[in-house]
Design a protein around this motif. Structure first.
Motif, mmCIF file in Angstrom:
data_model
loop_
_atom_site.group_PDB
_atom_site.id
_atom_site.type_symbol
_atom_site.label_atom_id
_atom_site.label_comp_id
_atom_site.label_asym_id
_atom_site.label_seq_id
_atom_site.Cartn_x
_atom_site.Cartn_y
_atom_site.Cartn_z
ATOM 1 N N TYR A 193 0.878 -1.165 0.000
ATOM 2 C CA TYR A 193 0.000 0.000 0.000
ATOM 3 C C TYR A 193 0.916 1.216 0.000
ATOM 4 C CZ TYR A 193 -3.724 -3.244 1.173
ATOM 5 O OH TYR A 193 -4.620 -4.269 1.143
ATOM 6 N N VAL A 194 0.662 2.119 -0.939
ATOM 7 C CA VAL A 194 1.550 3.269 -1.110
ATOM 8 C C VAL A 194 0.737 4.546 -0.983
ATOM 9 C CG1 VAL A 194 3.223 4.373 -2.656
ATOM 10 C CG2 VAL A 194 2.916 1.884 -2.726
ATOM 11 N N SER A 195 1.278 5.500 -0.208
ATOM 12 C CA SER A 195 0.604 6.797 -0.081
ATOM 13 C C SER A 195 1.156 7.740 -1.151
ATOM 14 C CB SER A 195 0.831 7.392 1.311
ATOM 15 O OG SER A 195 2.129 7.923 1.411
ATOM 16 N N MET A 196 0.434 8.801 -1.422
ATOM 17 C CA MET A 196 0.881 9.785 -2.406
ATOM 18 C C MET A 196 2.149 10.482 -1.933
ATOM 19 S SD MET A 196 -0.948 9.568 -4.914
ATOM 20 C CE MET A 196 -2.517 9.243 -5.618
ATOM 21 N N MET A 197 2.437 10.362 -0.617
ATOM 22 C CA MET A 197 3.647 10.975 -0.064
ATOM 23 C C MET A 197 4.851 10.034 -0.230
ATOM 24 S SD MET A 197 2.362 13.751 0.806
ATOM 25 C CE MET A 197 3.333 14.674 1.929
ATOM 26 N N GLY A 198 4.599 8.805 -0.745
ATOM 27 C CA GLY A 198 5.688 7.874 -1.025
ATOM 28 C C GLY A 198 5.932 6.807 0.032
ATOM 29 N N SER A 199 5.227 6.861 1.165
ATOM 30 C CA SER A 199 5.450 5.820 2.182
ATOM 31 C C SER A 199 4.758 4.530 1.760
ATOM 32 C CB SER A 199 4.955 6.283 3.555
ATOM 33 O OG SER A 199 3.576 6.507 3.538
ATOM 34 N N LYS A 200 5.364 3.400 2.146
ATOM 35 C CA LYS A 200 4.833 2.089 1.786
ATOM 36 C C LYS A 200 4.514 1.299 3.053
ATOM 37 C CE LYS A 200 7.520 1.543 -2.447
ATOM 38 N NZ LYS A 200 8.500 0.697 -3.139
ATOM 39 N N ARG A 201 3.485 0.449 2.937
ATOM 40 C CA ARG A 201 3.098 -0.445 4.046
ATOM 41 C C ARG A 201 2.679 -1.784 3.475
ATOM 42 N NH1 ARG A 201 -0.873 2.418 8.273
ATOM 43 N NH2 ARG A 201 -0.654 0.340 9.077
ATOM 44 N N MET A 202 2.901 -2.834 4.265
ATOM 45 C CA MET A 202 2.411 -4.162 3.890
ATOM 46 C C MET A 202 0.925 -4.283 4.235
ATOM 47 S SD MET A 202 4.855 -5.853 2.475
ATOM 48 C CE MET A 202 4.275 -7.519 2.503
ATOM 49 N N GLU A 203 0.510 -3.611 5.345
ATOM 50 C CA GLU A 203 -0.885 -3.690 5.779
ATOM 51 C C GLU A 203 -1.701 -2.555 5.158
ATOM 52 O OE1 GLU A 203 1.240 -2.926 8.647
ATOM 53 O OE2 GLU A 203 1.804 -4.992 9.028
ATOM 54 N N HIS A 204 -2.990 -2.827 5.088
ATOM 55 C CA HIS A 204 -3.944 -1.811 4.648
ATOM 56 C C HIS A 204 -3.805 -0.598 5.572
ATOM 57 C CE1 HIS A 204 -7.849 0.083 3.949
ATOM 58 N NE2 HIS A 204 -7.978 -0.677 2.865
ATOM 59 N N PRO A 205 -3.912 0.627 5.030
ATOM 60 C CA PRO A 205 -3.772 1.825 5.870
ATOM 61 C C PRO A 205 -4.760 1.863 7.049
ATOM 62 C CG PRO A 205 -3.788 2.414 3.560
ATOM 63 C CD PRO A 205 -4.089 0.958 3.632
ATOM 64 N N ASP A 206 -5.923 1.211 6.911
ATOM 65 C CA ASP A 206 -6.907 1.197 7.995
ATOM 66 C C ASP A 206 -6.830 -0.083 8.846
ATOM 67 O OD1 ASP A 206 -7.924 3.685 7.360
ATOM 68 O OD2 ASP A 206 -9.512 2.880 6.069
ATOM 69 N N TYR A 207 -5.752 -0.850 8.672
ATOM 70 C CA TYR A 207 -5.617 -2.110 9.410
ATOM 71 C C TYR A 207 -5.672 -1.886 10.923
ATOM 72 C CZ TYR A 207 -3.689 -6.420 11.293
ATOM 73 O OH TYR A 207 -3.498 -7.549 12.026
ATOM 74 N N ASP A 208 -5.005 -0.849 11.420
ATOM 75 C CA ASP A 208 -4.991 -0.591 12.873
ATOM 76 C C ASP A 208 -6.400 -0.318 13.401
ATOM 77 O OD1 ASP A 208 -2.273 -0.984 13.031
ATOM 78 O OD2 ASP A 208 -1.795 1.147 12.733
ATOM 79 N N ARG A 209 -7.196 0.440 12.633
ATOM 80 C CA ARG A 209 -8.575 0.713 13.053
ATOM 81 C C ARG A 209 -9.398 -0.579 13.066
ATOM 82 N NH1 ARG A 209 -12.967 0.848 10.251
ATOM 83 N NH2 ARG A 209 -11.886 1.033 8.257
ATOM 84 N N ILE A 210 -9.232 -1.409 12.023
ATOM 85 C CA ILE A 210 -9.958 -2.683 11.935
ATOM 86 C C ILE A 210 -9.537 -3.599 13.086
ATOM 87 C CG2 ILE A 210 -10.203 -4.772 10.533
ATOM 88 C CD1 ILE A 210 -9.925 -2.841 8.066
ATOM 89 N N LEU A 211 -8.231 -3.609 13.384
ATOM 90 C CA LEU A 211 -7.714 -4.414 14.490
ATOM 91 C C LEU A 211 -8.306 -3.954 15.816
ATOM 92 C CD1 LEU A 211 -5.740 -6.499 15.701
ATOM 93 C CD2 LEU A 211 -4.001 -4.711 15.677
ATOM 94 N N GLU A 212 -8.334 -2.659 16.055
ATOM 95 C CA GLU A 212 -8.891 -2.121 17.308
ATOM 96 C C GLU A 212 -10.373 -2.468 17.444
ATOM 97 O OE1 GLU A 212 -7.367 -0.856 19.945
ATOM 98 O OE2 GLU A 212 -5.477 -1.160 18.868
ATOM 99 N N ASN A 213 -11.137 -2.364 16.364
ATOM 100 C CA ASN A 213 -12.559 -2.741 16.401
ATOM 101 C C ASN A 213 -12.725 -4.216 16.734
ATOM 102 O OD1 ASN A 213 -13.302 -0.149 15.740
ATOM 103 N ND2 ASN A 213 -13.597 -0.582 13.573
ATOM 104 N N PHE A 214 -11.871 -5.061 16.139
ATOM 105 C CA PHE A 214 -11.909 -6.500 16.402
ATOM 106 C C PHE A 214 -11.606 -6.769 17.878
ATOM 107 C CE2 PHE A 214 -9.613 -10.538 16.788
ATOM 108 C CZ PHE A 214 -10.559 -11.420 16.293
#
Length: 180
Positions: A132-153
């Motif tokens: 997952y790549v942001s327009m600012m150039g940072s990359k992640r293996m997880e979905h950008p909203d993964y932390d929110r989904i994890l917290e809800n779980f």
């Protein structure tokens, strides 16, 4: 030959001495009714060998008949029998621990990652096929909203844990011998 006979007698005595210890229950017989069943059962057990026989009694018993148990053993006390019977009462389940990020199983993490992959990407993010790549150039293996989904779980699971633990606290251990 006499030596073998003496040795055999000594070994035999050691074996018998181990079996005949104070408080040893050799045999149990009786009849009982279980709380979740209307049948009357005859029970025979040899605790030392873990042998047990449980059969439905086919004959009609008097209406007010009670549970009957006969213990056969060596120097058995009433306290030991009560303790043994009380040990047969179901124990409450243990309380569960709250879920944390570190306590998740790999299977739960995998399910959450797949769930996150189905979510729409937030503004300014795209998926290039491996990251997952942001327009600012940072990359992640997880979905950008993964932390929110994890917290809800975690919140949902911890509510379930709290409800379970409240039920455990309400569970009363039955004392078979109150008032006796």
């Amino acid at each position: 030959m006499a030596h073998l006979k003496t040795l055999h007698q000594k070994e035999g005595r050691v074996f018998v001495d181990r079996l005949v210890m104070a408080g040893s229950i050799f045999y149990l017989s009786g009849r009982t009714r279980f709380s979740d069943d209307n049948n009357v059962y005859s029970i025979e057990s040899t605790p030392r060998s873990d042998a047990i026989s449980l059969n439905i009694v086919n004959k009609t018993l008097p209406k007010n008949s009670q549970n009957v148990f006969i213990f056969t053993g060596y120097q058995i006390t009433e306290k030991q029998v009560r303790s043994w019977l009380q040990g047969c009462v179901p124990k409450p389940p243990g309380k569960k621990e709250n879920y944390t990020k570190t306590s998740l199983t790999p299977e739960e993490r995998s399910v959450l990652m797949k769930e996150a992959g189905k979510e729409n990407l937030p503004e300014g993010w795209f998926y290039n096929g491996s990251n997952y790549v942001s327009m600012m150039g940072s990359k992640r293996m997880e979905h950008p909203d993964y932390d929110r989904i994890l917290e809800n779980f975690l919140e949902k699971k911890n509510v379930e844990v709290e409800e379970f633990n409240k039920e455990v606290e309400r569970f009363k251990v039955i004392s078979l011998f109150d008032g006796m």
